[in-house]
Write an enzyme that holds these catalytic residues in place. Structure first.
Site, PDB file in Angstrom:
ATOM      1  N   HIS A 130      49.139  39.448  51.577  1.00 61.21           N
ATOM      2  CA  HIS A 130      48.739  39.556  52.980  1.00 61.21           C
ATOM      3  C   HIS A 130      49.416  40.758  53.630  1.00 61.21           C
ATOM      4  O   HIS A 130      50.624  40.755  53.857  1.00 61.21           O
ATOM      5  CB  HIS A 130      49.112  38.253  53.721  1.00 61.21           C
ATOM      6  CG  HIS A 130      48.621  38.221  55.124  1.00 61.21           C
ATOM      7  ND1 HIS A 130      49.334  37.675  56.153  1.00 61.21           N
ATOM      8  CD2 HIS A 130      47.484  38.710  55.679  1.00 61.21           C
ATOM      9  CE1 HIS A 130      48.656  37.802  57.270  1.00 61.21           C
ATOM     10  NE2 HIS A 130      47.533  38.432  57.016  1.00 61.21           N
ATOM     11  N   ASN A 154      51.753  34.690  60.463  1.00 60.55           N
ATOM     12  CA  ASN A 154      50.709  34.174  61.352  1.00 60.55           C
ATOM     13  C   ASN A 154      50.996  32.773  61.870  1.00 60.55           C
ATOM     14  O   ASN A 154      50.518  32.395  62.933  1.00 60.55           O
ATOM     15  CB  ASN A 154      49.341  34.226  60.668  1.00 60.55           C
ATOM     16  CG  ASN A 154      48.749  35.621  60.743  1.00 60.55           C
ATOM     17  OD1 ASN A 154      49.193  36.444  61.548  1.00 60.55           O
ATOM     18  ND2 ASN A 154      47.772  35.905  59.908  1.00 60.55           N
TER      19      ASN A 154
HETATM   20  N1  3HC Z   1      47.261  55.951  59.734  1.00 61.55           N
HETATM   21  C1  3HC Z   1      48.100  56.969  59.966  1.00 61.55           C
HETATM   22  N2  3HC Z   1      48.727  57.151  61.132  1.00 61.55           N
HETATM   23  C2  3HC Z   1      48.505  56.249  62.109  1.00 61.55           C
HETATM   24  C3  3HC Z   1      47.647  55.146  61.944  1.00 61.55           C
HETATM   25  C4  3HC Z   1      47.004  55.014  60.691  1.00 61.55           C
HETATM   26  N3  3HC Z   1      46.173  54.026  60.413  1.00 61.55           N
HETATM   27  N4  3HC Z   1      47.638  54.429  63.087  1.00 61.55           N
HETATM   28  C5  3HC Z   1      48.444  55.047  63.939  1.00 61.55           C
HETATM   29  N5  3HC Z   1      48.979  56.137  63.363  1.00 61.55           N
HETATM   30  C6  3HC Z   1      49.902  57.094  63.940  1.00 61.55           C
HETATM   31  C7  3HC Z   1      49.509  57.471  65.353  1.00 61.55           C
HETATM   32  O1  3HC Z   1      48.508  58.451  65.350  1.00 61.55           O
HETATM   33  C8  3HC Z   1      50.804  57.976  65.907  1.00 61.55           C
HETATM   34  O2  3HC Z   1      50.992  59.310  65.486  1.00 61.55           O
HETATM   35  P1  3HC Z   1      51.658  60.389  66.468  1.00 61.55           P
HETATM   36  O3  3HC Z   1      53.051  59.884  66.678  1.00 61.55           O
HETATM   37  O4  3HC Z   1      51.592  61.642  65.661  1.00 61.55           O
HETATM   38  O5  3HC Z   1      50.825  60.400  67.702  1.00 61.55           O
HETATM   39  C9  3HC Z   1      51.844  57.102  65.207  1.00 61.55           C
HETATM   40  O6  3HC Z   1      51.182  56.512  64.070  1.00 61.55           O
HETATM   41  C10 3HC Z   1      52.390  56.021  66.046  1.00 61.55           C
HETATM   42  O7  3HC Z   1      51.307  55.391  66.673  1.00 61.55           O
HETATM   43  P2  3HC Z   1      51.246  55.219  68.249  1.00 61.55           P
HETATM   44  O8  3HC Z   1      51.429  56.482  68.968  1.00 61.55           O
HETATM   45  O9  3HC Z   1      50.004  54.441  68.535  1.00 61.55           O
HETATM   46  O10 3HC Z   1      52.575  54.505  68.612  1.00 61.55           O
HETATM   47  P3  3HC Z   1      53.265  53.157  68.313  1.00 61.55           P
HETATM   48  O11 3HC Z   1      54.674  53.556  68.198  1.00 61.55           O
HETATM   49  O12 3HC Z   1      52.834  52.161  69.334  1.00 61.55           O
HETATM   50  O13 3HC Z   1      52.867  52.583  66.877  1.00 61.55           O
HETATM   51  C11 3HC Z   1      51.926  50.582  65.969  1.00 61.55           C
HETATM   52  C12 3HC Z   1      51.666  51.907  66.654  1.00 61.55           C
HETATM   53  C13 3HC Z   1      52.639  50.816  64.635  1.00 61.55           C
HETATM   54  C14 3HC Z   1      50.557  49.986  65.711  1.00 61.55           C
HETATM   55  C15 3HC Z   1      52.840  49.704  66.879  1.00 61.55           C
HETATM   56  O14 3HC Z   1      52.297  49.624  68.160  1.00 61.55           O
HETATM   57  C16 3HC Z   1      53.014  48.315  66.341  1.00 61.55           C
HETATM   58  O15 3HC Z   1      53.833  48.079  65.471  1.00 61.55           O
HETATM   59  N6  3HC Z   1      52.254  47.353  66.891  1.00 61.55           N
HETATM   60  C17 3HC Z   1      52.281  45.967  66.454  1.00 61.55           C
HETATM   61  C18 3HC Z   1      51.304  45.804  65.323  1.00 61.55           C
HETATM   62  C19 3HC Z   1      51.384  44.430  64.731  1.00 61.55           C
HETATM   63  O16 3HC Z   1      52.059  43.517  65.204  1.00 61.55           O
HETATM   64  N7  3HC Z   1      50.624  44.267  63.646  1.00 61.55           N
HETATM   65  C20 3HC Z   1      50.515  43.000  62.988  1.00 61.55           C
HETATM   66  C21 3HC Z   1      49.271  42.360  63.448  1.00 61.55           C
HETATM   67  S1  3HC Z   1      49.066  40.778  62.729  1.00 61.55           S
HETATM   68  C22 3HC Z   1      48.226  41.050  61.330  1.00 61.55           C
HETATM   69  O17 3HC Z   1      47.862  42.156  60.977  1.00 61.55           O
HETATM   70  C23 3HC Z   1      47.964  39.866  60.498  1.00 61.55           C
HETATM   71  C24 3HC Z   1      46.508  39.465  60.523  1.00 61.55           C
HETATM   72  O18 3HC Z   1      46.341  38.569  59.457  1.00 61.55           O
HETATM   73  C25 3HC Z   1      46.126  38.771  61.789  1.00 61.55           C
END
Ligand code: 3HC
Length: 297
Positions: free
Chosen positions: A148, A198
């Site tokens: 996962h 989750n």
């Molecule tokens: N590939 C490459 N780079 C990426 C990317 C991807 N897919 N997505 C985002 N980035 C880059 C962005 O472009 C950004 O680059 P930059 O600094 O050059 O602009 C950098 O990563 C950081 O992104 P953000 O500017 O959007 O800034 P954040 O610091 O907010 O990071 C995040 C984004 C990592 C998504 C952060 O907000 C985070 O950790 N959020 C919580 C996510 C979370 O909890 N996920 C779990 C969800 S639950 C799940 O998945 C389980 C399912 O079963 C339900």
């Protein structure tokens, strides 16, 4: 058993990320989708993400431009796309990342049992369904694990490795090693609803949505509260948009049906209404917020 060739069935929100991190980890990867448009979309996302990661490495001075270019080219070169499930026949591991529908997943693993070599390990990226049921349907329960990953797969550092009572020691060890090769920290989980993350995260999102439904606070304030008060990277309503409202609802429906006496598993009214209206979150441009790329209002 070392995992060298991986098949990923489904190249959507989660699947494309799994394809990418597996290729970054040095595996040859076959990405399988049902139609060409979906496959092209998934491969396009991977190309964008690789370009972003490479640009960041250059910006930080960690890679020279030609090395970053080589990283993108080599990683992309390990990935092939296919519309045929038979393309995963000789894979060491096949990861399923299709729609959250238990019957569809069981049918897929039963089909893969007839396609893949006997030692192929099967993994599901399910958020909430029992891995054991998929193992039984697959006809090779000893080779069945949960892997996962978290959204966005390219950035989140965890993978939950789920073992059932039937999972062999060898399959489990190979799956953990694969998670590490993908650059993730693996945690071991039993086959329980929601595994670790989750089981904690989804009831928290439910409480936030119920708070919103009761009018206790605005979505912006609920999100700001958890971001600034607890240091979470995203507030719970933004996170629901990010995960996908349909995915969140389908996790909850499965749990409510199976565990009607568990009070932590409940379905917020607004979640059902938004899904019925086709507002599925960031991926459709609107969920609880309206999204333009990474920006929301
Ligand atoms: N590939 C490459 N780079 C990426 C990317 C991807 N897919 N997505 C985002 N980035 C880059 C962005 O472009 C950004 O680059 P930059 O600094 O050059 O602009 C950098 O990563 C950081 O992104 P953000 O500017 O959007 O800034 P954040 O610091 O907010 O990071 C995040 C984004 C990592 C998504 C952060 O907000 C985070 O950790 N959020 C919580 C996510 C979370 O909890 N996920 C779990 C969800 S639950 C799940 O998945 C389980 C399912 O079963 C339900």
């Amino acid at each position: 058993m070392a995992i060298r060739k991986v098949g990923v069935i489904g190249c959507g929100l989660m699947g494309h990320g799994i394809v990418q991190v597996a290729a970054q980890g040095g595996c040859d990867v076959v990405a399988v989708e049902a139609d060409q448009a979906a496959l092209d979309r998934g491969l396009g996302r991977i190309e964008k993400s690789l370009a972003k990661l490479a640009a960041k490495q250059v910006e930080k001075g960690k890679l020279a431009e030609d090395a970053a270019e080589a990283f993108v080219k080599e990683t992309r070169g390990r990935i092939t796309g296919s519309l045929e499930r038979s393309a995963v026949a000789d894979c060491d591991l096949v990861v399923e990342a299709i729609v959250e529908d238990l019957d569809a997943k069981k049918a897929l693993f039963a089909e893969l049992n007839g396609i893949c070599k006997p030692e192929t390990i099967f993994a599901s990226n399910t958020s909430s369904f029992p891995i054991g049921e998929m193992g039984s349907a697959s006809g090779r329960p000893q080779n069945m694990v949960g892997l996962h990953f978290f959204n966005p797969v390219q950035l989140m550092r965890l993978v939950e490795v789920v073992r059932t009572d039937d999972t062999s020691e060898e399959s489990f060890a190979a799956a953990r090693a694969f998670g590490e090769a993908c650059g993730k920290t693996p945690v071991s989980c039993k086959d329980t609803p929601g595994f670790v993350v989750n089981r904690l995260l989804v009831p928290y999102m439910v409480q936030a949505l119920m708070m919103l439904d009761r009018g206790d606070a605005s979505k912006e304030d609920i999100d700001a509260a958890m971001q600034l008060g607890c240091g979470y990277p995203m507030g719970p309503i933004t996170l629901t948009d990010y995960v996908g409202l349909d995915t969140t609802l389908s996790i909850l429906k499965g749990w409510v049906d199976r565990y009607p006496d568990e009070p932590a598993f409940a379905i917020p009214r607004s979640l059902e209404e938004k899904v019925a209206a086709g507002k599925l979150g960031r991926k459709t441009g609107e969920g609880f917020y309206v999204w333009e790329g990474d920006k929301k209002r």
